[in-house]
Design an enzyme around this catalytic site. Structure first.
Site, PDB file in Angstrom:
ATOM      1  N   SER A   1       0.852  -1.185   0.000  1.00 14.32           N
ATOM      2  CA  SER A   1       0.000   0.000   0.000  1.00 14.32           C
ATOM      3  C   SER A   1       0.898   1.250   0.000  1.00 14.32           C
ATOM      4  CB  SER A   1      -0.960  -0.045   1.187  1.00 14.32           C
ATOM      5  OG  SER A   1      -1.995   0.913   1.056  1.00 14.32           O
TER       6      SER A   1
ATOM      7  N   GLU B   1      -8.580  -4.668  -4.858  1.00 15.92           N
ATOM      8  CA  GLU B   1      -8.019  -3.863  -3.777  1.00 15.92           C
ATOM      9  C   GLU B   1      -9.070  -3.094  -2.962  1.00 15.92           C
ATOM     10  OE1 GLU B   1      -4.862  -3.627  -2.893  1.00 15.92           O
ATOM     11  OE2 GLU B   1      -3.663  -4.298  -4.604  1.00 15.92           O
TER      12      GLU B   1
ATOM     13  N   HIS C   1      -7.664  -5.535  -0.568  1.00 17.06           N
ATOM     14  CA  HIS C   1      -6.461  -4.849  -0.106  1.00 17.06           C
ATOM     15  C   HIS C   1      -5.929  -5.535   1.147  1.00 17.06           C
ATOM     16  CE1 HIS C   1      -3.917  -1.342  -0.373  1.00 17.06           C
ATOM     17  NE2 HIS C   1      -4.192  -0.934   0.849  1.00 17.06           N
TER      18      HIS C   1
END
Length: 501
Positions: A191, A327, A418
């Site tokens: 991330s 995600e 995610h």
């Protein structure tokens, strides 16, 4: 290095630290690489930690820059630990002694959290599995939010980036004493951490400090100094102070965090339900994201990530880059019923997506309802298309690059969301926080494969599938079973800039 049955000791450039053994791995936690960023140091470049006398215990995680977790951005357990000395490294090693010959390869991990949250103290970042497979592992902390990245008239920009650089200098100077090889350092993060390692890959001054990069779900750096200045002036105005070190230093940490929540698109705030079914879409596509993060300042970061890699910066470094398939699809999950009868073109058009792009994107995603398609667009716009773009930019520059997808769908989350790839890469599926994101029976064979390819890449620069090029466009798909496919990001190609497509 001295050792005992339980507590190995290693001498660093600042002094000796005492760690502890766990089975076949030694841990050294909370080693400070910089002076506490408080008082006169608060808005300055980091200062190397002064030497200490005697032996310093490294038995517990150090204080974290994170004061409150950001649940909207990360599903990873990342604890907040109070204290002033927040710039630390954690070292996990199978052999806490300097090698007679070449040391072990090293993985340096930079955590995510939107540059406003996250913590190196996560149990998911414990390096035991990498140690088992002959890799020394280091996790680092850095200043977050406005303290780390906010514009201040008379302060250095990109203070959080300067923290990364000083941590990497610490690794270069000290990792041999822990059994590592400073010439074989791989940077990795997920991330915002994935964006961080991309940023370092694109920075000329960082090049001597690592040999390769693994970027998971990382956003490229593109924010300008002008954008950063606008946010910084706005925060200072809301706080009733001058946008200077003297003015902002009169605000407490809590006050700055509160103001940060008002000016930043991501903040460690309370979140909560929003009556607007398009709130997630507007947040990530309309207003932009990561407004507090690395900025292209023309000096430390002379070019944005895409332009820097296109210019050949970092072309001698190996890169693995990729994302999960879904995600941020979750930002539209609550809008499924409200949008059931609304055409996707109307929703995407409401945030300024061009009609021709909408037509091409809808055509490449048949069978999806409006909320599902728009959620996938958020994922592709923020993560998948930028990763494909960087892979193609690097391939055009002749730089060794491998592209992957993590496609396994979680039984608890419903898709490949995610953060879901992190416990598989670190091979920590038995950790107590994993079932919430991956269910009670996550496939160990998938962790075995992803972790093994990571180890192979860290050790040899080759992950075990063909490098990406503009002919075969090979993409490793991590699923059960794992495979290699051609043009595995082809459904995002409509989102690429014209100069690449």
């Amino acid at each position: 290095m001295t050792t005992s049955a339980q507590h190995p000791e290693v001498t660093t450039t600042a002094g000796t630290v005492r760690g502890f053994w766990r089975e076949n791995s030694a841990a050294f936690l909370g080693i400070p690489f910089a002076e506490p960023p408080v008082g006169e140091n608060r808005f300055q470049a980091p200062v190397p930690h002064r030497p200490w006398e005697g032996v310093r215990d490294a038995l517990e995680h150090g204080a974290t820059p994170q004061r409150k977790a950001l649940a909207e951005v990360t599903l990873i357990p990342e604890p907040s630990i109070l204290g002033e000395s927040t710039l630390n490294v954690n070292v996990f090693t199978p052999s806490p002694v300097e090698a007679d010959g070449v040391g072990l390869p090293v993985l340096v991990w930079i955590h995510g959290g939107g540059y406003v949250a996250g913590s190196p103290a996560s149990p998911w970042y414990d390096g035991a599995a990498f140690n088992r497979d002959g890799v020394v592992t280091v996790s680092v902390s850095y200043r977050l939010g406005f303290d780390g990245f906010g514009w201040i008239e008379d302060a250095p920009s990109n203070r959080g980036v300067l923290d990364w650089l000083l941590a990497l200098e610490w690794v270069k100077d000290n990792i041999a004493a822990f059994g590592g090889d400073p010439s074989r350092v791989t940077l990795s993060g997920q991330s915002a951490g994935g964006g961080a390692v991309q940023t370092l890959l694109a920075m000329p001054s960082a090049q001597p400090l690592f040999k390769s990069v693994i970027s998971l779900s990382g956003p490229p750096t593109a924010a300008t100094l002008e954008e950063s200045e606008e946010l910084g002036r706005k925060l200072a105005e809301l706080g009733g102070v001058a946008p200077t070190i003297a003015g902002l230093s009169t605000l407490s940490e809590a006050e700055v965090l509160a103001l940060q929540g008002q000016v930043s698109s991501l903040s460690a705030g309370d979140g909560g339900a929003d009556a607007d079914p398009l709130a997630g879409l507007k947040m990530f596509l309309g207003g932009g994201t990561l407004t507090l993060g690395p900025v292209v300042d023309g000096e430390l970061i002379p070019l944005g990530t895409v332009d820097a890699l296109a210019a050949g910066i970092g072309a001698d470094k190996e890169l693995i880059i990729g994302t999960t398939d879904n995600e941020f699809n979750m930002v539209m999950a609550g809008a499924r019923d409200a949008l059931a009868e609304v055409p996707p073109a109307a929703v995407l058009g409401s945030v300024g997506v061009a009609p021709a792009l909408i037509e091409a994107y809808v055509a490449s995603h048949p069978g999806l309802g409006t909320a599902e398609l728009v959620g996938q667009y958020v994922t592709d716009f923020m993560f998948r298309a930028p990763s494909l773009n960087l892979a193609e930019v690097r391939a055009a520059a002749g730089a060794p690059t491998w592209l992957y997808r993590f496609s396994w769908k979680s039984p608890t989350m419903g898709d490949a969301c995610h953060c879901i790839d992190v416990p598989f890469m670190w091979d920590v599926l038995g950790e107590e926080h994993v079932p919430a994101i991956a269910g009670t029976e996550p496939p160990q064979e998938l962790a075995d494969g992803l972790h093994a390819s990571s180890v192979a890449f860290i050790a040899t620069g080759q992950p075990g599938w063909p490098a990406y090029d503009d002919v075969d466009r090979a993409v490793r798909v991590y699923d059960v079973p794992t495979s290699v496919v051609r043009d595995g990001y082809g459904d995002t190609r409509a989102l690429l800039p014209e100069r690449v497509s």
